[in-house]
Motif scaffolding. Structure first.
Motif, PDB file in Angstrom:
ATOM      1  N   ASP A  44       0.841  -1.200   0.000  1.00 38.62           N
ATOM      2  CA  ASP A  44       0.000   0.000   0.000  1.00 38.62           C
ATOM      3  C   ASP A  44       0.874   1.247   0.000  1.00 38.62           C
ATOM      4  O   ASP A  44       1.758   1.409   0.849  1.00 38.62           O
ATOM      5  N   MET A  45       0.614   2.125  -0.957  1.00 38.42           N
ATOM      6  CA  MET A  45       1.322   3.406  -1.015  1.00 38.42           C
ATOM      7  C   MET A  45       0.570   4.488  -0.234  1.00 38.42           C
ATOM      8  O   MET A  45       1.179   5.362   0.373  1.00 38.42           O
ATOM      9  N   ILE A  46      -0.765   4.402  -0.280  1.00 38.70           N
ATOM     10  CA  ILE A  46      -1.613   5.381   0.412  1.00 38.70           C
ATOM     11  C   ILE A  46      -2.790   4.645   1.036  1.00 38.70           C
ATOM     12  O   ILE A  46      -3.396   3.785   0.396  1.00 38.70           O
ATOM     13  N   ASN A  47      -3.087   4.985   2.281  1.00 39.86           N
ATOM     14  CA  ASN A  47      -4.329   4.542   2.932  1.00 39.86           C
ATOM     15  C   ASN A  47      -5.034   5.766   3.486  1.00 39.86           C
ATOM     16  O   ASN A  47      -4.414   6.576   4.184  1.00 39.86           O
ATOM     17  N   VAL A  48      -6.297   5.899   3.157  1.00 40.19           N
ATOM     18  CA  VAL A  48      -7.106   7.014   3.655  1.00 40.19           C
ATOM     19  C   VAL A  48      -8.328   6.430   4.354  1.00 40.19           C
ATOM     20  O   VAL A  48      -9.031   5.587   3.792  1.00 40.19           O
ATOM     21  N   LYS A  49      -8.559   6.877   5.589  1.00 42.70           N
ATOM     22  CA  LYS A  49      -9.669   6.339   6.382  1.00 42.70           C
ATOM     23  C   LYS A  49     -10.464   7.469   7.031  1.00 42.70           C
ATOM     24  O   LYS A  49      -9.883   8.330   7.702  1.00 42.70           O
ATOM     25  N   ASN A  50     -11.763   7.465   6.800  1.00 42.23           N
ATOM     26  CA  ASN A  50     -12.706   8.387   7.474  1.00 42.23           C
ATOM     27  C   ASN A  50     -12.302   9.857   7.356  1.00 42.23           C
ATOM     28  O   ASN A  50     -12.466  10.638   8.293  1.00 42.23           O
ATOM     29  N   VAL A  72      -4.429   2.819  -2.023  1.00 42.08           N
ATOM     30  CA  VAL A  72      -3.703   2.874  -3.291  1.00 42.08           C
ATOM     31  C   VAL A  72      -2.523   1.913  -3.208  1.00 42.08           C
ATOM     32  O   VAL A  72      -1.697   2.004  -2.296  1.00 42.08           O
ATOM     33  N   LYS A  73      -2.466   0.983  -4.171  1.00 38.39           N
ATOM     34  CA  LYS A  73      -1.367   0.015  -4.230  1.00 38.39           C
ATOM     35  C   LYS A  73      -0.230   0.575  -5.094  1.00 38.39           C
ATOM     36  O   LYS A  73      -0.433   1.462  -5.931  1.00 38.39           O
ATOM     37  N   LYS A  74       0.974   0.033  -4.897  1.00 41.47           N
ATOM     38  CA  LYS A  74       2.110   0.435  -5.718  1.00 41.47           C
ATOM     39  C   LYS A  74       1.810   0.173  -7.187  1.00 41.47           C
ATOM     40  O   LYS A  74       1.353  -0.914  -7.543  1.00 41.47           O
ATOM     41  N   GLY A  75       2.033   1.175  -8.042  1.00 45.44           N
ATOM     42  CA  GLY A  75       1.791   1.039  -9.471  1.00 45.44           C
ATOM     43  C   GLY A  75       0.373   1.340  -9.907  1.00 45.44           C
ATOM     44  O   GLY A  75       0.093   1.358 -11.106  1.00 45.44           O
ATOM     45  N   ASP A  76      -0.529   1.590  -8.950  1.00 47.09           N
ATOM     46  CA  ASP A  76      -1.897   1.974  -9.310  1.00 47.09           C
ATOM     47  C   ASP A  76      -1.890   3.304 -10.067  1.00 47.09           C
ATOM     48  O   ASP A  76      -1.132   4.222  -9.738  1.00 47.09           O
ATOM     49  N   ILE A  77      -2.750   3.378 -11.065  1.00 45.86           N
ATOM     50  CA  ILE A  77      -3.026   4.652 -11.727  1.00 45.86           C
ATOM     51  C   ILE A  77      -4.507   4.911 -11.538  1.00 45.86           C
ATOM     52  O   ILE A  77      -5.355   4.229 -12.123  1.00 45.86           O
ATOM     53  N   ILE A  78      -4.811   5.871 -10.686  1.00 48.78           N
ATOM     54  CA  ILE A  78      -6.187   6.124 -10.277  1.00 48.78           C
ATOM     55  C   ILE A  78      -6.638   7.463 -10.850  1.00 48.78           C
ATOM     56  O   ILE A  78      -5.977   8.491 -10.664  1.00 48.78           O
ATOM     57  N   ALA A  79      -7.741   7.440 -11.555  1.00 43.62           N
ATOM     58  CA  ALA A  79      -8.350   8.675 -12.060  1.00 43.62           C
ATOM     59  C   ALA A  79      -9.545   9.007 -11.179  1.00 43.62           C
ATOM     60  O   ALA A  79     -10.462   8.198 -11.032  1.00 43.62           O
ATOM     61  N   ILE A 133       0.946   7.428   4.309  1.00 43.09           N
ATOM     62  CA  ILE A 133       1.734   7.423   3.076  1.00 43.09           C
ATOM     63  C   ILE A 133       2.892   6.453   3.250  1.00 43.09           C
ATOM     64  O   ILE A 133       3.758   6.647   4.113  1.00 43.09           O
ATOM     65  N   GLU A 134       2.886   5.388   2.448  1.00 44.74           N
ATOM     66  CA  GLU A 134       3.932   4.357   2.512  1.00 44.74           C
ATOM     67  C   GLU A 134       4.160   3.889   3.957  1.00 44.74           C
ATOM     68  O   GLU A 134       5.299   3.768   4.420  1.00 44.74           O
ATOM     69  N   GLY A 135       3.063   3.650   4.663  1.00 46.67           N
ATOM     70  CA  GLY A 135       3.134   3.080   6.000  1.00 46.67           C
ATOM     71  C   GLY A 135       3.330   4.076   7.120  1.00 46.67           C
ATOM     72  O   GLY A 135       3.342   3.691   8.293  1.00 46.67           O
ATOM     73  N   LYS A 136       3.477   5.378   6.794  1.00 48.82           N
ATOM     74  CA  LYS A 136       3.722   6.385   7.834  1.00 48.82           C
ATOM     75  C   LYS A 136       2.524   7.332   7.933  1.00 48.82           C
ATOM     76  O   LYS A 136       2.010   7.805   6.912  1.00 48.82           O
ATOM     77  N   TYR A 137       2.125   7.615   9.153  1.00 48.79           N
ATOM     78  CA  TYR A 137       0.975   8.479   9.386  1.00 48.79           C
ATOM     79  C   TYR A 137       1.331   9.943   9.161  1.00 48.79           C
ATOM     80  O   TYR A 137       2.145  10.512   9.893  1.00 48.79           O
ATOM     81  N   LEU A 138       0.722  10.539   8.128  1.00 51.36           N
ATOM     82  CA  LEU A 138       0.749  11.994   7.994  1.00 51.36           C
ATOM     83  C   LEU A 138      -0.255  12.590   8.973  1.00 51.36           C
ATOM     84  O   LEU A 138      -0.027  13.643   9.572  1.00 51.36           O
ATOM     85  N   CYS A 139      -1.371  11.883   9.129  1.00 41.95           N
ATOM     86  CA  CYS A 139      -2.473  12.369   9.956  1.00 41.95           C
ATOM     87  C   CYS A 139      -3.175  11.155  10.573  1.00 41.95           C
ATOM     88  O   CYS A 139      -3.444  10.188   9.875  1.00 41.95           O
ATOM     89  N   LYS A 140      -3.425  11.198  11.871  1.00 39.48           N
ATOM     90  CA  LYS A 140      -4.117  10.103  12.556  1.00 39.48           C
ATOM     91  C   LYS A 140      -5.259  10.689  13.375  1.00 39.48           C
ATOM     92  O   LYS A 140      -5.041  11.442  14.319  1.00 39.48           O
ATOM     93  N   LYS A 141      -6.489  10.367  12.945  1.00 36.21           N
ATOM     94  CA  LYS A 141      -7.699  10.895  13.577  1.00 36.21           C
ATOM     95  C   LYS A 141      -7.660  12.419  13.687  1.00 36.21           C
ATOM     96  O   LYS A 141      -8.077  13.009  14.669  1.00 36.21           O
ATOM     97  N   GLY A 142      -7.114  13.044  12.618  1.00 32.94           N
ATOM     98  CA  GLY A 142      -7.067  14.506  12.559  1.00 32.94           C
ATOM     99  C   GLY A 142      -5.868  15.129  13.237  1.00 32.94           C
ATOM    100  O   GLY A 142      -5.684  16.354  13.176  1.00 32.94           O
ATOM    101  N   CYS A 195       5.753  13.702   3.017  1.00 36.64           N
ATOM    102  CA  CYS A 195       5.248  14.295   1.768  1.00 36.64           C
ATOM    103  C   CYS A 195       6.305  14.385   0.679  1.00 36.64           C
ATOM    104  O   CYS A 195       5.966  14.551  -0.496  1.00 36.64           O
ATOM    105  N   SER A 196       7.579  14.252   1.062  1.00 31.83           N
ATOM    106  CA  SER A 196       8.653  14.297   0.061  1.00 31.83           C
ATOM    107  C   SER A 196       8.598  13.098  -0.883  1.00 31.83           C
ATOM    108  O   SER A 196       9.241  13.094  -1.929  1.00 31.83           O
ATOM    109  N   LYS A 197       7.806  12.082  -0.514  1.00 31.02           N
ATOM    110  CA  LYS A 197       7.639  10.909  -1.369  1.00 31.02           C
ATOM    111  C   LYS A 197       6.693  11.182  -2.543  1.00 31.02           C
ATOM    112  O   LYS A 197       6.522  10.338  -3.413  1.00 31.02           O
ATOM    113  N   MET A 198       6.053  12.377  -2.514  1.00 22.43           N
ATOM    114  CA  MET A 198       5.041  12.691  -3.530  1.00 22.43           C
ATOM    115  C   MET A 198       5.414  13.940  -4.311  1.00 22.43           C
ATOM    116  O   MET A 198       5.988  14.886  -3.774  1.00 22.43           O
ATOM    117  N   GLY A 199       5.060  13.951  -5.583  1.00 25.36           N
ATOM    118  CA  GLY A 199       5.179  15.136  -6.414  1.00 25.36           C
ATOM    119  C   GLY A 199       3.786  15.552  -6.853  1.00 25.36           C
ATOM    120  O   GLY A 199       2.918  14.691  -7.058  1.00 25.36           O
TER     121      GLY A 199
END
Length: 247
Positions: free
Chosen positions: A2-8, A26-33, A62-71, A83-87
């Motif tokens: 999993d590259m991204i997990n979003v919950k609630n 979002v899984k590695k290599g997913d292209i999501i529109a 993001i890649e297993g690390k919490y950017l945000c947990k329950k806000g 966030c440096s993992k994303m462009g």
């Protein structure tokens, strides 16, 4: 993986609830529109992933690390690292108007000490070649067409070697004849096993490039899955109506 997990995920601007309860992986290599009507929350969702909007509640991983947990957000230093993992490529390019194209590309990697100046300049040439604009390396942004500016913006995002690319309606500010050149660059990037989320109104392009479609409406993800099932064979009347209007 999993590259991204979003919950609630929830987000309001004053009394306006823009994201009401967003959940996806979002899984590695997913292209999501991400598609859907204007005002459905697509861009807010995308901007939340890279910390340009603060969610009111929910988890962003993001890649297993919490950017945000329950806000509750990670510390600033940790959030920047995550966030440096994303462009991200924006609707209106956001190039630095006082810098030529080379400086637009090399400034962030130099500030972040990503590599030696020589290596960064070499990568700059490589990225501009990738988007077909090496001949514009010394031009100012004002001398470029809208399509060329957007291709430079894509090259600039790729300079930081992201694992995930986010595109927020990258062609909506372009004339129709310039749209295809940008879509072709995104298509090329998607072949490099890059994980991509693109917010777009280009439904035909979404069908061609994406392995998953996310349909958003009124702050919710109404459907998420196989492009054929969502775009060609959907039983949901709201989605059917939208597709019929835009195809």
């Amino acid at each position: 993986m999993d590259m991204i997990n979003v919950k609630n995920l929830k987000k309001s601007f004053g009394s306006l609830k823009v994201l009401k309860d967003i959940n996806f992986d979002v899984k590695k290599g997913d292209i999501i529109a991400a598609i859907g009507p204007s005002g459905s929350g697509k861009s807010t969702m995308l901007r939340s992933l890279i910390n340009l909007e603060k969610a009111d509640y929910g988890d962003i991983i993001i890649e297993g690390k919490y950017l945000c947990k329950k806000g509750i957000y990670a510390k600033e230093k940790d959030a920047k690292q995550i966030c440096s993992k994303m462009g991200m490529v924006f609707q209106h390019f956001n190039l630095f108007p006082h810098m030529n194209i080379r400086k637009n590309l090399i400034t962030a990697p130099l500030l972040q000490k990503k590599d030696s100046k020589a290596k960064i300049n070499e990568l700059c040439s490589e990225m501009l070649n990738k988007v077909g604009l090496y001949d514009k390396i010394n031009e100012m942004p004002s001398n470029l067409s809208g399509g060329q500016k957007q291709r430079v913006a894509i090259a600039r995002a790729l300079m930081l070697n992201p694992d995930i690319m986010l595109f927020d309606e990258p062609t909506s500010a372009l004339d129709p004849e310039l749209t295809q050149e940008v879509l072709n660059v995104i298509k090329d990037i998607s072949k490099d096993n890059m994980t991509v989320i693109i917010v777009t109104h280009e439904i035909g392009f979404a069908k061609e490039i994406a392995n998953k479609i996310m349909f958003m409406d009124n702050g919710y993800i109404i459907d998420f899955g196989n492009p054929h099932e969502i775009l060609d064979n959907n039983k949901n009347e709201r989605i059917k109506s939208f597709i019929e209007k835009v195809m």
